[in-house]
Enzyme design. Structure first.
Site, PDB file in Angstrom:
ATOM      1  N   LYS A  37     -58.976  -6.443 100.346  1.00 28.67           N
ATOM      2  CA  LYS A  37     -57.439  -5.664 100.311  1.00 28.67           C
ATOM      3  C   LYS A  37     -56.561  -6.096 101.124  1.00 28.67           C
ATOM      4  O   LYS A  37     -56.221  -7.061 101.043  1.00 28.67           O
ATOM      5  CB  LYS A  37     -58.051  -3.940 100.508  1.00 28.67           C
ATOM      6  CG  LYS A  37     -59.362  -3.529  99.909  1.00 28.67           C
ATOM      7  CD  LYS A  37     -59.078  -3.808  98.109  1.00 28.67           C
ATOM      8  CE  LYS A  37     -60.113  -3.451  97.149  1.00 28.67           C
ATOM      9  NZ  LYS A  37     -61.643  -3.386  97.603  1.00 28.67           N
TER      10      LYS A  37
ATOM     11  N   ARG B 146     -75.595 -20.502 106.818  1.00 33.75           N
ATOM     12  CA  ARG B 146     -75.556 -18.903 106.585  1.00 33.75           C
ATOM     13  C   ARG B 146     -75.612 -18.209 107.947  1.00 33.75           C
ATOM     14  O   ARG B 146     -75.296 -17.184 108.353  1.00 33.75           O
ATOM     15  CB  ARG B 146     -77.197 -18.776 105.990  1.00 33.75           C
ATOM     16  CG  ARG B 146     -77.329 -17.361 105.826  1.00 33.75           C
ATOM     17  CD  ARG B 146     -78.465 -16.809 105.054  1.00 33.75           C
ATOM     18  NE  ARG B 146     -79.689 -17.580 104.662  1.00 33.75           N
ATOM     19  CZ  ARG B 146     -80.516 -18.041 105.472  1.00 33.75           C
ATOM     20  NH1 ARG B 146     -80.528 -17.710 106.860  1.00 33.75           N
ATOM     21  NH2 ARG B 146     -81.458 -19.030 105.217  1.00 33.75           N
TER      22      ARG B 146
HETATM   23  O1  P1T Z   1     -64.816  -4.636  96.536  1.00 37.78           O
HETATM   24  P1  P1T Z   1     -65.558  -4.971  97.628  1.00 37.78           P
HETATM   25  O2  P1T Z   1     -64.946  -6.245  98.458  1.00 37.78           O
HETATM   26  O3  P1T Z   1     -66.834  -5.197  97.898  1.00 37.78           O
HETATM   27  O4  P1T Z   1     -65.293  -3.757  98.528  1.00 37.78           O
HETATM   28  C1  P1T Z   1     -65.645  -2.367  98.348  1.00 37.78           C
HETATM   29  C2  P1T Z   1     -64.995  -1.453  98.871  1.00 37.78           C
HETATM   30  C3  P1T Z   1     -65.468  -0.864 100.097  1.00 37.78           C
HETATM   31  N1  P1T Z   1     -64.460   0.206 100.911  1.00 37.78           N
HETATM   32  C4  P1T Z   1     -63.518   0.531 100.184  1.00 37.78           C
HETATM   33  C5  P1T Z   1     -62.806   1.733 100.788  1.00 37.78           C
HETATM   34  C6  P1T Z   1     -62.736   0.146  99.014  1.00 37.78           C
HETATM   35  O5  P1T Z   1     -61.824   0.577  98.554  1.00 37.78           O
HETATM   36  C7  P1T Z   1     -63.937  -0.857  98.436  1.00 37.78           C
HETATM   37  C8  P1T Z   1     -63.410  -1.450  97.050  1.00 37.78           C
HETATM   38  N2  P1T Z   1     -62.314  -0.658  96.412  1.00 37.78           N
HETATM   39  C9  P1T Z   1     -62.043  -1.119  95.188  1.00 37.78           C
HETATM   40  C10 P1T Z   1     -62.261  -2.238  94.440  1.00 37.78           C
HETATM   41  C11 P1T Z   1     -60.961  -0.215  94.694  1.00 37.78           C
HETATM   42  O6  P1T Z   1     -59.829  -0.691  93.661  1.00 37.78           O
HETATM   43  O7  P1T Z   1     -60.612   0.984  95.131  1.00 37.78           O
END
Ligand code: P1T
Length: 397
Positions: free
Chosen positions: A194, A45
Protein backbone atom coordinates in the site's frame (compact mmCIF):
# COMPACT_ATOMS: atom_id res chain seq x y z
CA UNK A 1 14.47 15.70 11.39
CA UNK A 2 11.61 15.48 8.88
CA UNK A 3 10.49 12.02 7.78
CA UNK A 4 11.64 12.69 4.21
CA UNK A 5 15.10 13.66 5.41
CA UNK A 6 15.14 10.63 7.70
CA UNK A 7 14.24 8.29 4.83
CA UNK A 8 16.64 9.79 2.32
CA UNK A 9 19.52 9.84 4.76
CA UNK A 10 18.93 6.28 5.95
CA UNK A 11 19.02 4.76 2.45
CA UNK A 12 22.70 3.78 2.18
CA UNK A 13 25.09 4.84 -0.57
CA UNK A 14 26.84 1.75 -1.97
CA UNK A 15 30.25 1.59 -0.29
CA UNK A 16 31.91 -0.22 -3.17
CA UNK A 17 30.79 1.92 -6.12
CA UNK A 18 29.14 5.04 -4.71
CA UNK A 19 25.85 4.09 -6.41
CA UNK A 20 23.21 6.46 -5.00
CA UNK A 21 20.49 3.89 -5.66
CA UNK A 22 20.85 0.68 -3.62
CA UNK A 23 22.11 -2.09 -5.95
CA UNK A 24 19.76 -4.98 -6.62
CA UNK A 25 21.60 -8.09 -5.43
CA UNK A 26 19.67 -10.53 -7.61
CA UNK A 27 21.36 -13.62 -6.23
CA UNK A 28 20.26 -16.75 -4.39
CA UNK A 29 23.56 -17.50 -2.73
CA UNK A 30 26.96 -16.04 -1.80
CA UNK A 31 30.30 -17.74 -2.44
CA UNK A 32 32.11 -18.55 0.81
CA UNK A 33 35.86 -18.40 1.44
CA UNK A 34 35.65 -21.49 3.64
CA UNK A 35 32.61 -23.29 5.10
CA UNK A 36 30.88 -20.75 7.32
CA UNK A 37 33.30 -17.96 6.39
CA UNK A 38 31.49 -15.33 4.35
CA UNK A 39 31.08 -11.57 3.90
CA UNK A 40 27.96 -11.36 6.09
CA UNK A 41 25.57 -13.16 3.73
CA UNK A 42 25.29 -16.86 2.94
CA UNK A 43 21.86 -17.43 1.34
CA UNK A 44 19.24 -14.88 0.25
CA UNK A 45 16.38 -16.35 2.31
CA UNK A 46 18.44 -15.70 5.45
CA UNK A 47 19.69 -12.32 4.29
CA UNK A 48 20.16 -10.27 1.14
CA UNK A 49 21.90 -6.88 0.95
CA UNK A 50 19.07 -5.15 -0.97
CA UNK A 51 16.47 -6.50 1.45
CA UNK A 52 18.74 -5.65 4.39
CA UNK A 53 18.92 -2.00 3.23
CA UNK A 54 15.11 -1.88 3.11
CA UNK A 55 14.78 -3.60 6.49
CA UNK A 56 17.09 -1.08 8.12
CA UNK A 57 15.12 1.85 6.68
CA UNK A 58 11.85 0.28 7.87
CA UNK A 59 13.21 -0.11 11.41
CA UNK A 60 14.46 3.50 11.44
CA UNK A 61 11.21 4.88 10.07
CA UNK A 62 9.02 3.15 12.65
CA UNK A 63 11.44 3.83 15.51
CA UNK A 64 12.16 0.12 16.01
CA UNK A 65 15.25 -2.03 16.34
CA UNK A 66 14.48 -4.85 13.91
CA UNK A 67 12.86 -4.43 10.50
CA UNK A 68 11.87 -7.42 8.37
CA UNK A 69 10.54 -7.48 4.82
CA UNK A 70 8.10 -10.14 3.63
CA UNK A 71 6.56 -11.37 0.41
CA UNK A 72 3.18 -9.84 1.37
CA UNK A 73 1.37 -8.11 4.20
CA UNK A 74 -0.30 -11.40 5.07
CA UNK A 75 3.07 -13.17 5.17
CA UNK A 76 4.17 -10.50 7.67
CA UNK A 77 1.04 -11.05 9.79
CA UNK A 78 1.44 -14.84 9.54
CA UNK A 79 4.98 -14.57 10.91
CA UNK A 80 3.84 -12.54 13.94
CA UNK A 81 1.13 -15.13 14.68
CA UNK A 82 3.79 -17.84 14.75
CA UNK A 83 5.07 -16.29 18.00
CA UNK A 84 2.00 -17.86 19.65
CA UNK A 85 1.41 -21.31 21.09
CA UNK A 86 -1.65 -23.50 21.09
CA UNK A 87 -3.98 -22.34 23.90
CA UNK A 88 -3.03 -18.67 23.50
CA UNK A 89 -5.63 -16.06 22.78
CA UNK A 90 -5.65 -13.07 20.43
CA UNK A 91 -7.80 -10.08 21.22
CA UNK A 92 -8.38 -8.42 17.87
CA UNK A 93 -10.19 -5.34 16.64
CA UNK A 94 -13.61 -6.32 15.27
CA UNK A 95 -13.32 -4.31 12.06
CA UNK A 96 -10.36 -5.85 10.29
CA UNK A 97 -9.00 -6.51 6.78
CA UNK A 98 -10.81 -9.55 5.37
CA UNK A 99 -7.57 -11.42 4.64
CA UNK A 100 -6.37 -11.02 8.24
CA UNK A 101 -9.77 -12.27 9.45
CA UNK A 102 -9.44 -15.30 7.16
CA UNK A 103 -5.92 -16.08 8.40
CA UNK A 104 -6.87 -15.69 12.08
CA UNK A 105 -10.14 -17.58 11.93
CA UNK A 106 -9.66 -20.18 9.23
CA UNK A 107 -5.99 -21.01 9.72
CA UNK A 108 -4.87 -20.26 13.27
CA UNK A 109 -8.04 -21.33 15.11
CA UNK A 110 -7.41 -24.88 13.94
CA UNK A 111 -4.04 -24.79 15.71
CA UNK A 112 -5.79 -24.11 19.03
CA UNK A 113 -5.49 -20.33 19.09
CA UNK A 114 -8.61 -18.49 20.19
CA UNK A 115 -9.46 -15.21 18.54
CA UNK A 116 -11.87 -12.79 20.11
CA UNK A 117 -12.98 -9.75 18.15
CA UNK A 118 -14.01 -6.67 20.10
CA UNK A 119 -14.57 -3.02 19.37
CA UNK A 120 -11.16 -1.79 20.53
CA UNK A 121 -12.18 1.86 20.08
CA UNK A 122 -14.04 1.24 23.38
CA UNK A 123 -11.20 1.09 25.92
CA UNK A 124 -13.51 -0.21 28.67
CA UNK A 125 -14.46 -3.11 26.45
CA UNK A 126 -10.77 -3.90 25.90
CA UNK A 127 -10.20 -3.73 29.67
CA UNK A 128 -13.07 -6.17 30.27
CA UNK A 129 -12.10 -8.51 27.42
CA UNK A 130 -8.37 -9.00 27.98
CA UNK A 131 -7.62 -12.17 29.98
CA UNK A 132 -4.62 -14.02 31.39
CA UNK A 133 -4.68 -16.18 28.22
CA UNK A 134 -4.37 -13.13 25.95
CA UNK A 135 -0.87 -13.21 24.41
CA UNK A 136 -1.44 -10.83 21.55
CA UNK A 137 -3.61 -7.77 21.10
CA UNK A 138 -4.17 -6.98 17.44
CA UNK A 139 -5.11 -3.53 16.23
CA UNK A 140 -5.66 -1.83 12.96
CA UNK A 141 -5.96 1.87 13.66
CA UNK A 142 -7.60 3.29 11.63
CA UNK A 143 -9.36 0.07 10.67
CA UNK A 144 -10.07 -1.34 7.26
CA UNK A 145 -12.70 -0.37 6.10
CA UNK A 146 -14.66 1.68 8.69
CA UNK A 147 -11.68 3.82 9.82
CA UNK A 148 -12.28 3.16 13.50
CA UNK A 149 -9.50 4.57 15.71
CA UNK A 150 -8.27 2.92 18.93
CA UNK A 151 -6.20 4.43 21.74
CA UNK A 152 -2.84 2.75 21.10
CA UNK A 153 -1.15 4.16 24.21
CA UNK A 154 -3.92 3.04 26.58
CA UNK A 155 -4.18 -0.41 24.97
CA UNK A 156 -0.39 -0.84 25.10
CA UNK A 157 -0.54 -0.29 28.87
CA UNK A 158 -3.32 -2.87 29.25
CA UNK A 159 -1.43 -5.37 27.10
CA UNK A 160 1.77 -4.89 29.08
CA UNK A 161 -0.07 -5.35 32.37
CA UNK A 162 -1.33 -8.71 31.04
CA UNK A 163 2.03 -9.77 29.65
CA UNK A 164 0.66 -9.68 26.11
CA UNK A 165 2.23 -8.14 23.01
CA UNK A 166 0.50 -5.32 21.21
CA UNK A 167 0.81 -5.48 17.43
CA UNK A 168 -0.51 -2.60 15.34
CA UNK A 169 -1.18 -2.94 11.64
CA UNK A 170 -0.03 0.53 10.57
CA UNK A 171 -0.89 0.10 6.89
CA UNK A 172 -3.52 2.86 6.73
CA UNK A 173 -1.44 5.67 8.24
CA UNK A 174 2.15 4.68 7.45
CA UNK A 175 4.93 5.91 9.78
CA UNK A 176 4.51 9.37 8.27
CA UNK A 177 1.28 9.85 10.20
CA UNK A 178 1.57 7.45 13.13
CA UNK A 179 4.36 5.61 14.97
CA UNK A 180 2.76 2.92 17.14
CA UNK A 181 6.08 1.79 18.68
CA UNK A 182 6.50 5.28 20.16
CA UNK A 183 2.98 4.95 21.61
CA UNK A 184 3.91 1.72 23.39
CA UNK A 185 3.21 -1.03 20.85
CA UNK A 186 5.66 -3.94 20.64
CA UNK A 187 5.29 -4.80 16.96
CA UNK A 188 4.17 -2.94 13.85
CA UNK A 189 3.12 -4.68 10.65
CA UNK A 190 2.45 -3.27 7.21
CA UNK A 191 1.03 -4.31 3.96
CA UNK A 192 3.90 -2.58 2.14
CA UNK A 193 1.84 -3.19 -1.00
CA UNK A 194 0.00 0.00 0.00
CA UNK A 195 1.54 3.35 1.05
CA UNK A 196 5.13 2.15 1.57
CA UNK A 197 5.44 0.85 -2.00
CA UNK A 198 2.95 3.46 -3.11
CA UNK A 199 2.59 2.66 -6.82
CA UNK A 200 0.35 -0.44 -6.92
CA UNK A 201 3.14 -2.36 -8.62
CA UNK A 202 4.18 -4.93 -6.00
CA UNK A 203 3.03 -7.12 -3.12
CA UNK A 204 5.09 -6.80 0.07
CA UNK A 205 4.88 -6.80 3.84
CA UNK A 206 6.86 -5.55 6.80
CA UNK A 207 7.30 -6.33 10.49
CA UNK A 208 9.11 -3.96 12.84
CA UNK A 209 9.88 -4.77 16.48
CA UNK A 210 11.01 -2.49 19.27
CA UNK A 211 12.71 -5.04 21.48
CA UNK A 212 15.88 -6.74 20.13
CA UNK A 213 15.01 -10.10 21.68
CA UNK A 214 11.52 -10.08 20.14
CA UNK A 215 13.09 -8.86 16.89
CA UNK A 216 15.48 -11.83 16.92
CA UNK A 217 12.57 -14.25 17.42
CA UNK A 218 10.75 -12.71 14.48
CA UNK A 219 13.88 -12.83 12.34
CA UNK A 220 14.24 -16.52 13.20
CA UNK A 221 10.62 -17.08 12.11
CA UNK A 222 11.20 -15.11 8.89
CA UNK A 223 14.08 -17.39 7.94
CA UNK A 224 12.34 -20.55 9.20
CA UNK A 225 9.14 -19.84 7.26
CA UNK A 226 10.92 -18.32 4.27
CA UNK A 227 8.26 -15.81 3.23
CA UNK A 228 10.87 -13.20 2.32
CA UNK A 229 10.67 -10.28 -0.09
CA UNK A 230 12.80 -10.70 -3.22
CA UNK A 231 15.65 -8.29 -4.07
CA UNK A 232 13.87 -6.49 -6.93
CA UNK A 233 10.68 -5.90 -4.93
CA UNK A 234 12.80 -4.77 -1.97
CA UNK A 235 14.36 -2.19 -4.28
CA UNK A 236 10.92 -1.09 -5.51
CA UNK A 237 9.75 -0.53 -1.93
CA UNK A 238 12.94 1.43 -1.19
CA UNK A 239 12.28 3.62 -4.20
CA UNK A 240 8.65 4.07 -3.16
CA UNK A 241 9.72 5.10 0.33
CA UNK A 242 11.70 8.05 -1.04
CA UNK A 243 8.45 9.85 -1.88
CA UNK A 244 6.27 8.42 0.92
CA UNK A 245 5.90 11.65 2.93
CA UNK A 246 5.14 13.73 -0.19
CA UNK A 247 2.52 11.25 -1.36
CA UNK A 248 0.88 10.80 2.03
CA UNK A 249 0.71 14.55 2.59
CA UNK A 250 -1.05 15.08 -0.76
CA UNK A 251 -3.35 12.09 -0.27
CA UNK A 252 -4.37 13.19 3.24
CA UNK A 253 -4.99 16.76 2.09
CA UNK A 254 -7.20 15.61 -0.79
CA UNK A 255 -8.97 13.02 1.35
CA UNK A 256 -9.96 15.63 3.93
CA UNK A 257 -11.47 17.82 1.18
CA UNK A 258 -13.23 14.83 -0.42
CA UNK A 259 -14.58 13.63 2.93
CA UNK A 260 -16.02 17.11 3.58
CA UNK A 261 -17.54 17.13 0.08
CA UNK A 262 -19.14 13.71 0.61
CA UNK A 263 -20.33 14.69 4.07
CA UNK A 264 -22.33 17.58 2.66
CA UNK A 265 -23.73 15.65 -0.31
CA UNK A 266 -27.46 15.02 -0.17
CA UNK A 267 -27.15 11.48 -1.54
CA UNK A 268 -24.71 10.35 1.17
CA UNK A 269 -25.95 8.82 4.41
CA UNK A 270 -22.68 8.52 6.34
CA UNK A 271 -18.99 9.28 5.79
CA UNK A 272 -16.29 7.36 7.67
CA UNK A 273 -13.16 9.51 7.93
CA UNK A 274 -11.29 10.30 11.16
CA UNK A 275 -10.50 13.80 9.90
CA UNK A 276 -14.15 14.84 10.11
CA UNK A 277 -15.24 16.42 13.40
CA UNK A 278 -18.31 14.14 13.23
CA UNK A 279 -16.15 10.98 13.38
CA UNK A 280 -16.62 9.35 16.83
CA UNK A 281 -12.84 9.07 17.38
CA UNK A 282 -11.87 12.39 15.76
CA UNK A 283 -10.19 13.88 18.84
CA UNK A 284 -8.19 10.73 19.54
CA UNK A 285 -7.11 10.54 15.88
CA UNK A 286 -6.05 14.20 15.94
CA UNK A 287 -3.95 13.50 19.05
CA UNK A 288 -2.52 10.15 17.98
CA UNK A 289 -1.92 10.78 14.28
CA UNK A 290 -0.18 13.55 12.35
CA UNK A 291 -2.84 13.45 9.66
CA UNK A 292 -5.87 11.37 8.75
CA UNK A 293 -4.71 9.42 5.71
CA UNK A 294 -6.01 8.80 2.23
CA UNK A 295 -8.81 6.27 2.78
CA UNK A 296 -12.45 7.32 3.07
CA UNK A 297 -15.50 5.11 3.31
CA UNK A 298 -19.13 6.08 2.89
CA UNK A 299 -22.66 4.81 2.40
CA UNK A 300 -25.27 6.22 0.07
CA UNK A 301 -28.69 7.11 1.49
CA UNK A 302 -30.12 4.37 -0.67
CA UNK A 303 -27.89 1.65 0.78
CA UNK A 304 -28.01 -0.91 -1.97
CA UNK A 305 -25.35 -3.11 -3.56
CA UNK A 306 -26.61 -2.59 -7.12
CA UNK A 307 -26.73 1.17 -6.74
CA UNK A 308 -23.28 1.31 -5.11
CA UNK A 309 -21.92 -0.88 -7.92
CA UNK A 310 -23.44 1.39 -10.55
CA UNK A 311 -21.92 4.40 -8.80
CA UNK A 312 -18.46 2.80 -8.66
CA UNK A 313 -18.60 1.85 -12.33
CA UNK A 314 -19.48 5.43 -13.26
CA UNK A 315 -16.31 6.81 -11.67
CA UNK A 316 -13.45 7.43 -14.06
CA UNK A 317 -10.46 8.59 -12.01
CA UNK A 318 -11.20 6.22 -9.13
CA UNK A 319 -10.47 2.78 -10.60
CA UNK A 320 -12.54 -0.14 -9.33
CA UNK A 321 -9.89 -2.37 -7.75
CA UNK A 322 -8.76 -3.97 -4.51
CA UNK A 323 -5.88 -2.33 -2.63
CA UNK A 324 -5.19 1.22 -1.53
CA UNK A 325 -2.36 3.65 -0.89
CA UNK A 326 -1.13 3.96 -4.49
CA UNK A 327 -0.64 7.10 -6.56
CA UNK A 328 -3.75 6.30 -8.64
CA UNK A 329 -7.08 6.61 -6.86
CA UNK A 330 -9.01 3.40 -6.34
CA UNK A 331 -12.51 2.52 -5.20
CA UNK A 332 -14.08 -0.71 -4.05
CA UNK A 333 -17.13 -2.43 -2.65
CA UNK A 334 -15.74 -4.25 0.43
CA UNK A 335 -18.62 -6.75 0.73
CA UNK A 336 -17.78 -8.28 -2.67
CA UNK A 337 -14.07 -7.54 -2.73
CA UNK A 338 -11.68 -6.90 0.19
CA UNK A 339 -14.00 -8.20 2.94
CA UNK A 340 -15.76 -11.03 1.14
CA UNK A 341 -14.21 -13.55 3.55
CA UNK A 342 -15.92 -11.90 6.54
CA UNK A 343 -19.39 -13.45 7.13
CA UNK A 344 -22.21 -11.07 6.21
CA UNK A 345 -23.69 -10.92 9.76
CA UNK A 346 -20.29 -10.00 11.14
CA UNK A 347 -19.74 -7.38 8.48
CA UNK A 348 -23.11 -5.81 9.16
CA UNK A 349 -22.30 -5.59 12.89
CA UNK A 350 -19.39 -3.26 12.10
CA UNK A 351 -21.45 -1.22 9.63
CA UNK A 352 -20.05 -2.70 6.43
CA UNK A 353 -23.33 -2.97 4.57
CA UNK A 354 -23.79 -4.32 1.05
CA UNK A 355 -23.74 -0.75 -0.28
CA UNK A 356 -20.69 0.36 1.73
CA UNK A 357 -18.09 2.07 -0.52
CA UNK A 358 -14.36 2.57 0.13
CA UNK A 359 -12.18 5.11 -1.64
CA UNK A 360 -8.39 5.26 -1.73
CA UNK A 361 -7.35 8.76 -2.67
CA UNK A 362 -4.35 9.01 -4.98
CA UNK A 363 -2.21 11.99 -5.96
CA UNK A 364 -4.41 13.37 -8.73
CA UNK A 365 -5.54 16.99 -8.24
CA UNK A 366 -8.15 17.27 -5.49
CA UNK A 367 -10.62 19.17 -7.65
CA UNK A 368 -10.40 16.57 -10.43
CA UNK A 369 -11.26 13.81 -7.96
CA UNK A 370 -14.20 15.80 -6.58
CA UNK A 371 -15.37 16.50 -10.14
CA UNK A 372 -15.23 12.76 -10.84
CA UNK A 373 -17.41 11.99 -7.82
CA UNK A 374 -19.71 14.82 -8.80
CA UNK A 375 -20.33 13.48 -12.30
CA UNK A 376 -21.05 10.03 -10.85
CA UNK A 377 -23.58 11.46 -8.39
CA UNK A 378 -25.18 13.47 -11.19
CA UNK A 379 -25.55 10.45 -13.47
CA UNK A 380 -27.26 8.53 -10.71
CA UNK A 381 -29.27 11.40 -9.28
CA UNK A 382 -32.44 11.67 -11.33
CA UNK A 383 -33.30 8.11 -12.01
CA UNK A 384 -31.58 6.18 -9.26
CA UNK A 385 -32.24 8.21 -6.17
CA UNK A 386 -35.89 8.74 -6.95
CA UNK A 387 -37.15 5.82 -8.97
CA UNK A 388 -34.56 3.10 -8.51
CA UNK A 389 -31.46 1.97 -10.36
CA UNK A 390 -31.25 2.77 -14.08
CA UNK A 391 -31.12 -0.31 -16.28
CA UNK A 392 -28.15 0.84 -18.38
CA UNK A 393 -25.99 1.18 -15.22
CA UNK A 394 -26.99 -2.19 -13.90
CA UNK A 395 -26.49 -4.02 -17.18
CA UNK A 396 -22.83 -4.69 -16.58
CA UNK A 397 -22.84 -4.43 -12.78
O1 P1T B 1 -2.28 -7.78 0.42
P1 P1T B 1 -1.17 -7.95 1.39
O2 P1T B 1 0.06 -7.20 1.02
O3 P1T B 1 -0.92 -9.36 1.75
O4 P1T B 1 -1.62 -7.21 2.76
C1 P1T B 1 -2.66 -7.66 3.56
C2 P1T B 1 -3.23 -6.51 4.36
C3 P1T B 1 -2.85 -6.36 5.67
N1 P1T B 1 -3.32 -5.36 6.44
C4 P1T B 1 -4.17 -4.44 5.93
C5 P1T B 1 -4.68 -3.35 6.82
C6 P1T B 1 -4.57 -4.52 4.61
O5 P1T B 1 -5.41 -3.59 4.15
C7 P1T B 1 -4.10 -5.57 3.79
C8 P1T B 1 -4.50 -5.73 2.37
N2 P1T B 1 -5.65 -5.00 2.01
C9 P1T B 1 -6.19 -4.93 0.76
C10 P1T B 1 -5.73 -5.62 -0.28
C11 P1T B 1 -7.35 -4.05 0.64
O6 P1T B 1 -7.72 -3.67 -0.48
O7 P1T B 1 -7.91 -3.68 1.68
Amino acid sequence: MSTTTQILSSIPIDAQTGAISVPIYQTATFVQEAPGVNKGYDYSRSGNPTRAALEQVLATLEGGVTGLAFASGLAAIDTVLKLLNSGDEILAVDDIYGGAYRLFTHVYEKFGITIRYVDTSDIELVRRSITSATRLVWLESPTNPTLKVSDIRAIAELARAHNAWLCVDNTFTSPVLQKPLELGADIVVHSATKYLGGHSDLIAGAVIAKDPELGARLKFLQNAGGNVLGPFDSWLVLRGLETLPLRVRQQSQSALAIAAYLNSHEAVAEVYYPGLASHPNHELAARQQKGFGGVISFRLKQDDQGLATAFLKTLQLFHLAESLGGVKSLCCLPCEMTHKSVPREKRLQTGVTDGFIRLSVGIEETEDLIADLDQAFEKLADAAFTTGIPEHLLATA
